[in-house]
Scaffold this active site. Structure first.
Site, short mmCIF file in Angstrom:
data_model
loop_
_atom_site.label_atom_id
_atom_site.label_comp_id
_atom_site.label_asym_id
_atom_site.label_seq_id
_atom_site.Cartn_x
_atom_site.Cartn_y
_atom_site.Cartn_z
N CYS A 23 -4.23 4.40 -0.58
CA CYS A 23 -3.28 3.66 -1.41
C CYS A 23 -3.76 2.23 -1.67
O CYS A 23 -3.85 1.41 -0.75
CB CYS A 23 -1.91 3.65 -0.71
N CYS A 26 -1.23 -0.53 -0.84
CA CYS A 26 -1.12 -0.64 0.62
C CYS A 26 -2.21 -1.56 1.15
O CYS A 26 -1.97 -2.41 2.01
CB CYS A 26 -1.24 0.73 1.28
#
Length: 151
Positions: A23, A26
């Protein structure tokens, strides 16, 4: 991780950074989370929860039983005494993260000082989250507190 989240011994709130290795957002907020862990170390424990890690299946089940359903990454979950009290989904700037933490930790602190046995009710959490709710119509980063599950 499950014990720290649901049975904290030090009286601190727990911030769960729900993420994954693939991600991009993230990875973008990862340094902010690390700095927040240092800055708020007296009031906050931080857990990184990789949703694709095989060793976290029991944590995922416990969170579902509490009504926490993560539908997008990254998601930040703030727990107090094993109860989810605030969520944020999607990328966040460092300053916005600090503001979000300051606001929610102040609410937790007020609750503790008013009555040590008082917990934030589910209704209060839903009302607080409704202010910043993200529509679910095809948008990523939505976290919902659901009442029922069908298996």
């Amino acid at each position: 991780m499950k014990d720290l989240l649901f049975q904290p011994t030090d009286g601190k709130a727990v911030l769960v950074d729900v993420c994954s290795t693939w991600c991009g957002p993230c990875k973008l907020i990862e340094p902010y989370i690390a700095e927040a862990a240092k800055k708020y170390s007296e009031h906050l424990s931080v857990i990184k929860y990789d949703v694709e890690c095989k060793n976290t299946k029991s944590l995922k089940v416990e969170m579902l039983l509490q009504g926490v359903l993560v539908r997008g990454l990254p998601t930040l979950l703030l727990y107090n005494n094993g109860v989810p009290v605030a969520t944020h989904s999607g990328a966040i700037t460092e300053q916005d993260l600090y503001g979000w933490l300051d606001n929610n930790l102040a609410t937790i602190s007020e609750t503790k000082s008013g009555n040590n046995n008082m917990e934030v009710s589910k209704k209060e959490v839903e009302e607080r989250d409704a202010v910043n709710e993200v529509p679910t119509s095809g948008k990523r980063g939505f976290v919902s507190f659901v009442d029922r599950y069908t298996l």
